[in-house]
Design a protein around this motif. Sequence first.
Motif, PDB file in Angstrom:
ATOM      1  N   VAL A   1       0.903  -1.151  -0.049  1.00 50.08           N
ATOM      2  CA  VAL A   1      -0.014  -0.161  -0.075  1.00 50.08           C
ATOM      3  C   VAL A   1       0.878   1.156  -0.140  1.00 50.08           C
ATOM      4  CG1 VAL A   1      -1.799   1.429   1.379  1.00 50.08           C
ATOM      5  CG2 VAL A   1      -1.923  -1.267   1.167  1.00 50.08           C
ATOM      6  N   GLU A   2       0.466   2.319  -0.916  1.00 54.85           N
ATOM      7  CA  GLU A   2       1.121   3.673  -0.711  1.00 54.85           C
ATOM      8  C   GLU A   2       0.090   4.435  -0.114  1.00 54.85           C
ATOM      9  OE1 GLU A   2       3.461   6.777  -3.832  1.00 54.85           O
ATOM     10  OE2 GLU A   2       3.016   4.609  -4.398  1.00 54.85           O
ATOM     11  N   TYR A   3       0.405   5.139   0.895  1.00 57.34           N
ATOM     12  CA  TYR A   3      -0.759   5.890   1.463  1.00 57.34           C
ATOM     13  C   TYR A   3      -0.777   7.484   0.757  1.00 57.34           C
ATOM     14  CZ  TYR A   3      -1.887   2.744   4.802  1.00 57.34           C
ATOM     15  OH  TYR A   3      -2.535   1.287   5.544  1.00 57.34           O
ATOM     16  N   ILE A   4      -1.830   8.080   0.810  1.00 54.42           N
ATOM     17  CA  ILE A   4      -1.987   9.303   0.289  1.00 54.42           C
ATOM     18  C   ILE A   4      -2.255  10.141   1.655  1.00 54.42           C
ATOM     19  CG2 ILE A   4      -3.449  10.992  -1.191  1.00 54.42           C
ATOM     20  CD1 ILE A   4      -4.253   8.786  -2.787  1.00 54.42           C
ATOM     21  N   ASP A   5      -2.998   9.671   2.385  1.00 54.03           N
ATOM     22  CA  ASP A   5      -3.246  10.217   3.834  1.00 54.03           C
ATOM     23  C   ASP A   5      -2.519   9.632   4.965  1.00 54.03           C
ATOM     24  OD1 ASP A   5      -5.246  11.674   2.713  1.00 54.03           O
ATOM     25  OD2 ASP A   5      -6.840  10.731   3.098  1.00 54.03           O
ATOM     26  N   ASP A   6      -2.375  10.371   5.877  1.00 49.56           N
ATOM     27  CA  ASP A   6      -1.614   9.771   7.162  1.00 49.56           C
ATOM     28  C   ASP A   6      -2.772   9.414   7.903  1.00 49.56           C
ATOM     29  OD1 ASP A   6       0.240   9.268   8.900  1.00 49.56           O
ATOM     30  OD2 ASP A   6       0.497  11.304   9.978  1.00 49.56           O
ATOM     31  N   LEU A   7      -2.673   8.011   8.229  1.00 51.24           N
ATOM     32  CA  LEU A   7      -4.109   7.397   8.856  1.00 51.24           C
ATOM     33  C   LEU A   7      -3.345   7.035  10.272  1.00 51.24           C
ATOM     34  CD1 LEU A   7      -5.692   5.064   6.082  1.00 51.24           C
ATOM     35  CD2 LEU A   7      -6.159   7.395   6.762  1.00 51.24           C
ATOM     36  N   PRO A   8      -4.314   7.087  11.204  1.00 52.72           N
ATOM     37  CA  PRO A   8      -3.992   6.567  12.682  1.00 52.72           C
ATOM     38  C   PRO A   8      -3.820   5.086  12.432  1.00 52.72           C
ATOM     39  CG  PRO A   8      -6.550   7.028  12.390  1.00 52.72           C
ATOM     40  CD  PRO A   8      -5.885   7.309  11.321  1.00 52.72           C
ATOM     41  N   PRO A   9      -3.024   4.613  13.530  1.00 54.92           N
ATOM     42  CA  PRO A   9      -2.814   3.036  13.475  1.00 54.92           C
ATOM     43  C   PRO A   9      -3.721   2.146  13.345  1.00 54.92           C
ATOM     44  CG  PRO A   9      -1.613   4.296  15.032  1.00 54.92           C
ATOM     45  CD  PRO A   9      -2.514   5.456  14.653  1.00 54.92           C
ATOM     46  N   SER A  10      -5.102   2.432  13.898  1.00 52.16           N
ATOM     47  CA  SER A  10      -6.225   1.619  13.987  1.00 52.16           C
ATOM     48  C   SER A  10      -6.658   1.412  12.445  1.00 52.16           C
ATOM     49  CB  SER A  10      -7.422   2.158  14.916  1.00 52.16           C
ATOM     50  OG  SER A  10      -7.730   3.386  14.473  1.00 52.16           O
ATOM     51  N   ARG A  11      -6.687   2.530  11.794  1.00 51.58           N
ATOM     52  CA  ARG A  11      -6.983   2.375  10.346  1.00 51.58           C
ATOM     53  C   ARG A  11      -6.108   1.585   9.489  1.00 51.58           C
ATOM     54  NH1 ARG A  11     -11.402   5.897   9.100  1.00 51.58           N
ATOM     55  NH2 ARG A  11     -12.593   5.829  10.780  1.00 51.58           N
ATOM     56  N   ARG A  12      -4.633   1.761   9.527  1.00 46.84           N
ATOM     57  CA  ARG A  12      -3.740   1.260   8.996  1.00 46.84           C
ATOM     58  C   ARG A  12      -3.903  -0.194   9.291  1.00 46.84           C
ATOM     59  NH1 ARG A  12       1.322   4.018   6.937  1.00 46.84           N
ATOM     60  NH2 ARG A  12       0.620   6.257   6.790  1.00 46.84           N
ATOM     61  N   LYS A  13      -4.253  -0.625  10.642  1.00 49.88           N
ATOM     62  CA  LYS A  13      -4.272  -2.056  10.631  1.00 49.88           C
ATOM     63  C   LYS A  13      -5.327  -2.557  10.097  1.00 49.88           C
ATOM     64  CE  LYS A  13      -4.761  -5.231  14.894  1.00 49.88           C
ATOM     65  NZ  LYS A  13      -6.130  -5.829  14.461  1.00 49.88           N
ATOM     66  N   ALA A  14      -6.576  -1.955   9.635  1.00 48.10           N
ATOM     67  CA  ALA A  14      -7.679  -2.295   8.899  1.00 48.10           C
ATOM     68  C   ALA A  14      -7.432  -2.503   7.670  1.00 48.10           C
ATOM     69  CB  ALA A  14      -8.675  -1.625   9.254  1.00 48.10           C
ATOM     70  N   VAL A  15      -6.467  -1.565   7.165  1.00 50.08           N
ATOM     71  CA  VAL A  15      -6.024  -1.880   5.662  1.00 50.08           C
ATOM     72  C   VAL A  15      -5.123  -3.119   5.758  1.00 50.08           C
ATOM     73  CG1 VAL A  15      -4.688  -0.687   3.909  1.00 50.08           C
ATOM     74  CG2 VAL A  15      -6.331   0.838   5.233  1.00 50.08           C
ATOM     75  N   ALA A  16      -4.194  -3.212   6.480  1.00 50.80           N
ATOM     76  CA  ALA A  16      -3.178  -4.369   6.383  1.00 50.80           C
ATOM     77  C   ALA A  16      -3.978  -5.592   6.588  1.00 50.80           C
ATOM     78  CB  ALA A  16      -2.333  -4.290   7.552  1.00 50.80           C
ATOM     79  N   GLU A  17      -5.076  -5.719   7.254  1.00 53.65           N
ATOM     80  CA  GLU A  17      -5.697  -6.949   7.448  1.00 53.65           C
ATOM     81  C   GLU A  17      -6.521  -7.316   6.037  1.00 53.65           C
ATOM     82  OE1 GLU A  17      -6.622  -6.664  12.134  1.00 53.65           O
ATOM     83  OE2 GLU A  17      -8.135  -6.323  10.917  1.00 53.65           O
ATOM     84  N   GLU A  18      -7.218  -6.119   5.423  1.00 55.73           N
ATOM     85  CA  GLU A  18      -7.764  -6.301   4.080  1.00 55.73           C
ATOM     86  C   GLU A  18      -6.741  -6.733   2.981  1.00 55.73           C
ATOM     87  OE1 GLU A  18     -11.532  -6.391   1.587  1.00 55.73           O
ATOM     88  OE2 GLU A  18     -10.781  -7.040   3.833  1.00 55.73           O
ATOM     89  N   CYS A  19      -5.333  -6.268   3.263  1.00 53.54           N
ATOM     90  CA  CYS A  19      -4.491  -6.563   2.113  1.00 53.54           C
ATOM     91  C   CYS A  19      -4.004  -7.784   2.083  1.00 53.54           C
ATOM     92  CB  CYS A  19      -3.403  -5.493   2.401  1.00 53.54           C
ATOM     93  SG  CYS A  19      -3.816  -4.028   1.736  1.00 53.54           S
ATOM     94  N   ASP A  20      -4.094  -8.464   3.666  1.00 50.25           N
ATOM     95  CA  ASP A  20      -3.760  -9.949   3.719  1.00 50.25           C
ATOM     96  C   ASP A  20      -4.893 -10.771   3.337  1.00 50.25           C
ATOM     97  OD1 ASP A  20      -1.402  -9.169   5.050  1.00 50.25           O
ATOM     98  OD2 ASP A  20      -2.368  -9.259   6.918  1.00 50.25           O
ATOM     99  N   ARG A  21      -5.948 -10.348   3.458  1.00 51.02           N
ATOM    100  CA  ARG A  21      -7.218 -11.229   2.712  1.00 51.02           C
ATOM    101  C   ARG A  21      -7.023 -11.377   1.230  1.00 51.02           C
ATOM    102  NH1 ARG A  21      -9.998  -9.415   7.556  1.00 51.02           N
ATOM    103  NH2 ARG A  21     -10.386  -7.449   6.603  1.00 51.02           N
ATOM    104  N   LEU A  22      -6.633 -10.297   0.609  1.00 55.59           N
ATOM    105  CA  LEU A  22      -6.474 -10.234  -0.860  1.00 55.59           C
ATOM    106  C   LEU A  22      -5.456 -10.992  -1.076  1.00 55.59           C
ATOM    107  CD1 LEU A  22      -7.307  -9.322  -3.804  1.00 55.59           C
ATOM    108  CD2 LEU A  22      -5.925  -7.296  -3.126  1.00 55.59           C
ATOM    109  N   GLN A  23      -4.173 -10.844  -0.400  1.00 56.24           N
ATOM    110  CA  GLN A  23      -2.977 -11.694  -0.805  1.00 56.24           C
ATOM    111  C   GLN A  23      -3.251 -12.979  -0.634  1.00 56.24           C
ATOM    112  OE1 GLN A  23       0.660  -9.901   0.847  1.00 56.24           O
ATOM    113  NE2 GLN A  23       0.787 -11.801   2.102  1.00 56.24           N
ATOM    114  N   ASP A  24      -4.150 -13.423   0.535  1.00 59.95           N
ATOM    115  CA  ASP A  24      -4.251 -15.034   0.736  1.00 59.95           C
ATOM    116  C   ASP A  24      -5.084 -15.422  -0.683  1.00 59.95           C
ATOM    117  OD1 ASP A  24      -2.820 -15.022   2.990  1.00 59.95           O
ATOM    118  OD2 ASP A  24      -4.682 -14.975   4.230  1.00 59.95           O
ATOM    119  N   TRP A  25      -5.995 -14.701  -1.230  1.00 57.72           N
ATOM    120  CA  TRP A  25      -6.856 -15.087  -2.029  1.00 57.72           C
ATOM    121  C   TRP A  25      -6.150 -15.266  -3.466  1.00 57.72           C
ATOM    122  CZ3 TRP A  25      -8.643 -12.360  -6.461  1.00 57.72           C
ATOM    123  CH2 TRP A  25      -9.778 -12.894  -7.198  1.00 57.72           C
ATOM    124  N   ILE A  26      -5.386 -14.414  -3.698  1.00 55.36           N
ATOM    125  CA  ILE A  26      -4.465 -14.195  -4.881  1.00 55.36           C
ATOM    126  C   ILE A  26      -3.573 -15.408  -5.028  1.00 55.36           C
ATOM    127  CG2 ILE A  26      -2.541 -13.173  -6.182  1.00 55.36           C
ATOM    128  CD1 ILE A  26      -3.541 -10.365  -5.175  1.00 55.36           C
TER     129      ILE A  26
END
Length: 346
Positions: A319-344
């Motif tokens: 992920v390349e962020y445009i906004d500076d997100l708080p840690p909780s939001r970045r954690k949610a993004v990372a979890e969704e990326c992991d789901r996509l990664q596992d699916w791929i």
Amino acid sequence: MGTLGLHALNRALIERQMLRERAGKSALATIEHLLGIQAQEPKSPYVGLWTRLEDFRPQELEDLLTTREAVRILLMRGTIHLVSARDALALRPHMQLRLDRELQSGPFAKRLRGLDLDAVAEAGRTILETTPQGTADAGKQLKELWPDREHTVLGNALRNKLALVQVPPRGLWHRSGRAVCTTVETWLDAPQQAMDRRELVLRYLTAFGPATVMDAQQWSGLTRLGEVFDELRPELVTFRTEAGKELFDLPDAPRPDADTDVPVRLLPEFDNVLLAHADRRRVIADDRLGVVVGGKPTVLVDGFVVATWAVTKERTVEVEYIDDLPPSRRKAVAEECDRLQDWIRT
């Protein structure tokens, strides 16, 4: 007539695009609900379906393409879309006027001047219906009839003048290939028959409303839809944007509260969520439109684009962020990326 702010419009779009909660629908039903999925990049529709559906597997879409229940075809805004076979036959006639105009004013216009485009199209139809092939390959054969013209120019004329589908393996997940085409009528063994423009507008609102007339025209590439909205006005409800523009919608369509929670979602390149309105601020700020035009997959947080993502050679999602997100939001993004990664990787 009430007023709908950007967050209210965002939540309506997220809901109708099946991005608040993954749905238990089939891929075909989803493609029809969305009135097509942008498909310039062959694998984009797979990610677009994964982010919207429970337990989606690439084989389901591959089967739709190989059994001809879905096709890849030039449609809205002169771009390749994945649509159901039924919608391909019903939508494509509406696009012909725009595609004809593109030939008259586009980059090939000067080199097409003086050419009987209808004759070129009919000669090309015979070639492509006999043997599916690339439009440039067909253009080389047409050059034998029009030796003073470039084969690439002749092939581009076929792209616009004929309703061409890209046949498999183009667009398959596990193996793709170059764009090999034949006519939609031959591939589907059925004639084109335009859907009523009123149905087109109603289905657009189902997937993308509430919307202005200009929104619908931006999505479709069509003009004079204001007349259609006026015909439908007794069946619709209206609102205003904060800038005072008139919005139309279906009376019973979902319009969630502006503060409704929405999850992180990963969108593929050129997803129609980002392209289906004249005013795209309901999902992406104006100063970020370059990431869409540049063909970068995007990340939605709280319903709005805040980052882009990409798959590395190692098949990890970065992920390349445009906004500076708080840690909780970045954690949610990372979890969704992991789901996509596992699916791929499955």
